[in-house]
Write a protein that holds these residues in place. Sequence first.
Motif, PDB file in Angstrom:
ATOM      1  N   SER A 120      -2.264  -2.583   5.245  1.00 63.69           N
ATOM      2  CA  SER A 120      -1.215  -3.595   5.270  1.00 63.69           C
ATOM      3  C   SER A 120      -0.444  -3.566   3.949  1.00 63.69           C
ATOM      4  O   SER A 120      -0.638  -4.407   3.075  1.00 63.69           O
ATOM      5  CB  SER A 120      -1.840  -4.983   5.497  1.00 63.69           C
ATOM      6  OG  SER A 120      -0.848  -5.973   5.617  1.00 63.69           O
ATOM      7  N   PRO A 121       0.446  -2.576   3.792  1.00 67.25           N
ATOM      8  CA  PRO A 121       1.132  -2.401   2.501  1.00 67.25           C
ATOM      9  C   PRO A 121       2.346  -3.290   2.298  1.00 67.25           C
ATOM     10  O   PRO A 121       2.890  -3.335   1.193  1.00 67.25           O
ATOM     11  CB  PRO A 121       1.553  -0.932   2.549  1.00 67.25           C
ATOM     12  CG  PRO A 121       1.784  -0.673   4.008  1.00 67.25           C
ATOM     13  CD  PRO A 121       0.756  -1.497   4.742  1.00 67.25           C
ATOM     14  N   ASP A 122       2.801  -4.009   3.336  1.00 61.78           N
ATOM     15  CA  ASP A 122       4.071  -4.713   3.237  1.00 61.78           C
ATOM     16  C   ASP A 122       3.938  -6.238   3.238  1.00 61.78           C
ATOM     17  O   ASP A 122       4.945  -6.933   3.240  1.00 61.78           O
ATOM     18  CB  ASP A 122       4.987  -4.287   4.401  1.00 61.78           C
ATOM     19  CG  ASP A 122       5.350  -2.813   4.319  1.00 61.78           C
ATOM     20  OD1 ASP A 122       5.694  -2.356   3.220  1.00 61.78           O
ATOM     21  OD2 ASP A 122       5.274  -2.124   5.354  1.00 61.78           O
ATOM     22  N   PHE A 126       0.062   0.363  -8.272  1.00 61.61           N
ATOM     23  CA  PHE A 126       1.311   0.676  -8.968  1.00 61.61           C
ATOM     24  C   PHE A 126       2.519   0.482  -8.063  1.00 61.61           C
ATOM     25  O   PHE A 126       3.576   1.058  -8.289  1.00 61.61           O
ATOM     26  CB  PHE A 126       1.265   2.108  -9.511  1.00 61.61           C
ATOM     27  CG  PHE A 126       0.464   2.242 -10.776  1.00 61.61           C
ATOM     28  CD1 PHE A 126       1.062   2.141 -12.024  1.00 61.61           C
ATOM     29  CD2 PHE A 126      -0.915   2.432 -10.720  1.00 61.61           C
ATOM     30  CE1 PHE A 126       0.327   2.243 -13.183  1.00 61.61           C
ATOM     31  CE2 PHE A 126      -1.669   2.532 -11.883  1.00 61.61           C
ATOM     32  CZ  PHE A 126      -1.053   2.436 -13.118  1.00 61.61           C
ATOM     33  N   GLY A 127       2.344  -0.344  -7.020  1.00 68.45           N
ATOM     34  CA  GLY A 127       3.465  -0.735  -6.188  1.00 68.45           C
ATOM     35  C   GLY A 127       3.759   0.175  -5.021  1.00 68.45           C
ATOM     36  O   GLY A 127       4.780  -0.010  -4.335  1.00 68.45           O
ATOM     37  N   GLY A 128       2.885   1.166  -4.764  1.00 64.83           N
ATOM     38  CA  GLY A 128       3.124   2.103  -3.677  1.00 64.83           C
ATOM     39  C   GLY A 128       2.549   1.635  -2.351  1.00 64.83           C
ATOM     40  O   GLY A 128       1.856   0.618  -2.267  1.00 64.83           O
ATOM     41  N   GLN A 129       2.830   2.416  -1.314  1.00 67.14           N
ATOM     42  CA  GLN A 129       2.309   2.139   0.013  1.00 67.14           C
ATOM     43  C   GLN A 129       0.853   2.584   0.156  1.00 67.14           C
ATOM     44  O   GLN A 129       0.192   2.239   1.131  1.00 67.14           O
ATOM     45  CB  GLN A 129       3.147   2.879   1.059  1.00 67.14           C
ATOM     46  CG  GLN A 129       4.566   2.370   1.221  1.00 67.14           C
ATOM     47  CD  GLN A 129       4.701   1.373   2.342  1.00 67.14           C
ATOM     48  OE1 GLN A 129       4.132   1.544   3.408  1.00 67.14           O
ATOM     49  NE2 GLN A 129       5.460   0.318   2.103  1.00 67.14           N
ATOM     50  N   GLY A 130       0.365   3.392  -0.795  1.00 69.16           N
ATOM     51  CA  GLY A 130      -0.968   3.961  -0.648  1.00 69.16           C
ATOM     52  C   GLY A 130      -1.016   5.076   0.375  1.00 69.16           C
ATOM     53  O   GLY A 130      -2.078   5.624   0.677  1.00 69.16           O
ATOM     54  N   ALA A 131       0.124   5.455   0.915  1.00 69.94           N
ATOM     55  CA  ALA A 131       0.218   6.479   1.943  1.00 69.94           C
ATOM     56  C   ALA A 131       1.690   6.879   2.093  1.00 69.94           C
ATOM     57  O   ALA A 131       2.585   6.086   1.784  1.00 69.94           O
ATOM     58  CB  ALA A 131      -0.324   5.943   3.271  1.00 69.94           C
ATOM     59  N   THR A 188       2.125   3.265   8.471  1.00 67.47           N
ATOM     60  CA  THR A 188       1.664   2.398   9.547  1.00 67.47           C
ATOM     61  C   THR A 188       0.298   2.852  10.014  1.00 67.47           C
ATOM     62  O   THR A 188      -0.313   3.753   9.434  1.00 67.47           O
ATOM     63  CB  THR A 188       2.684   2.382  10.709  1.00 67.47           C
ATOM     64  OG1 THR A 188       2.304   1.380  11.661  1.00 67.47           O
ATOM     65  CG2 THR A 188       2.789   3.727  11.399  1.00 67.47           C
ATOM     66  N   GLY A 189      -0.203   2.226  11.070  1.00 62.32           N
ATOM     67  CA  GLY A 189      -1.535   2.576  11.549  1.00 62.32           C
ATOM     68  C   GLY A 189      -1.874   1.857  12.836  1.00 62.32           C
ATOM     69  O   GLY A 189      -1.000   1.359  13.564  1.00 62.32           O
TER      70      GLY A 189
END
Length: 374
Positions: free
Chosen positions: A103-105, A139-144, A240-241
């Motif tokens: 859940s990056p957003d 560091f603010g990324g999506q991790g993917a 997404t996932g």
Amino acid sequence: MTEKYIGLMSGTSMDGVDAVLVEIDSTQTHLVASISFPMGESLKHSLLDVCLGQPTNLQTIGELDHRLGHLFADAVNTLITKANVQPEDIKAIGSHGQTVFHSPDCEYAFTMQLGDANIISAKTGICTVADFRRKDMAFGGQGAPLVPAFHQQLFSCSETSRVILNIGGIANITVLQPNQHVIGYDTGPGNMLMDAWISFHQQKSYDNNAEWALTGSVNHALLEQLLAEPYLALSAPKSTGRELFNLPWLQQHLAILAQEKGITLTPQDVQATLVEFTAMTIANDVRTFTCNNVPNELLICGGGVHNPLLINRLQTALPQWQILSTSERGVDSDNMEAMAFAWLAYRTLHQLPGNLPDVTGASNAIALGAIYPA
């Protein structure tokens, strides 16, 4: 100097653990041995319950973390026996872990991969590197996606425009155009919806050679409805996932189709439509990266490379692209992601960046992963 690493990947399809032994130096990653280690049905169903939002508790999460740690360790020990090497020959294990939620957003962005790396290192006697995605998110990324950095090392070419397409449960692309920044993101579903639908109706884990889908016909009303999913219109960086693309999501669309248009489909027509939906979500994005001054290659890896109907639909939708498997360019298409996490373990131990900020949205290129000594 060449070092040996093991990479572990259990993806969103949850069809088992890919374990690879590779030799890595500063310029090359060479596959030495690989296995596909089965995941028991009980464990798989427990994981799916968590991923699909069934009520759970901390004890269940902790027990799954423990069970997966043993599963990954058993995969490593089986691979070591097959490859006839000793634990002391291996510099480190790179374990992606099993994603149960991404859940990056949201306001408090997070991603969760289970598979206790303490158990892996203790049971194998090998230093283990894990938890790769959360450092990028810190560091603010999506991790993917994290694999594009590995794709860049393997496939960059000054004379060819290449898109590397991984079709796992989710489909993701890495765009490698001459003299351009790398682009990479999740396009949408890969095998996930097709697998979920055939599992629901026929209790099969996947549609072998698209045999069931080939007995159905694409329903364009359903296809149009699925293609209206807002995620597909988002700009990168994005990922997404299973949290979005899952069986309840599909069933909701089918219910709307029946209620608003009076259309009820046969299961095989739905399966055929899901193949087309997957192909179109991929092709619509890949098409935007077509270059007119150099050859265009789409290199495919992951389980979807074995779906002949899906590959055929991609070729039809992308006539300007030469479509090949990554195996045809020298990298095993079934083991690409597991190799990538062995490579990321190498990068971590050598304190080298493993992410690409242009891809994930992170503010920094950083070494990823947490180290668990043996």
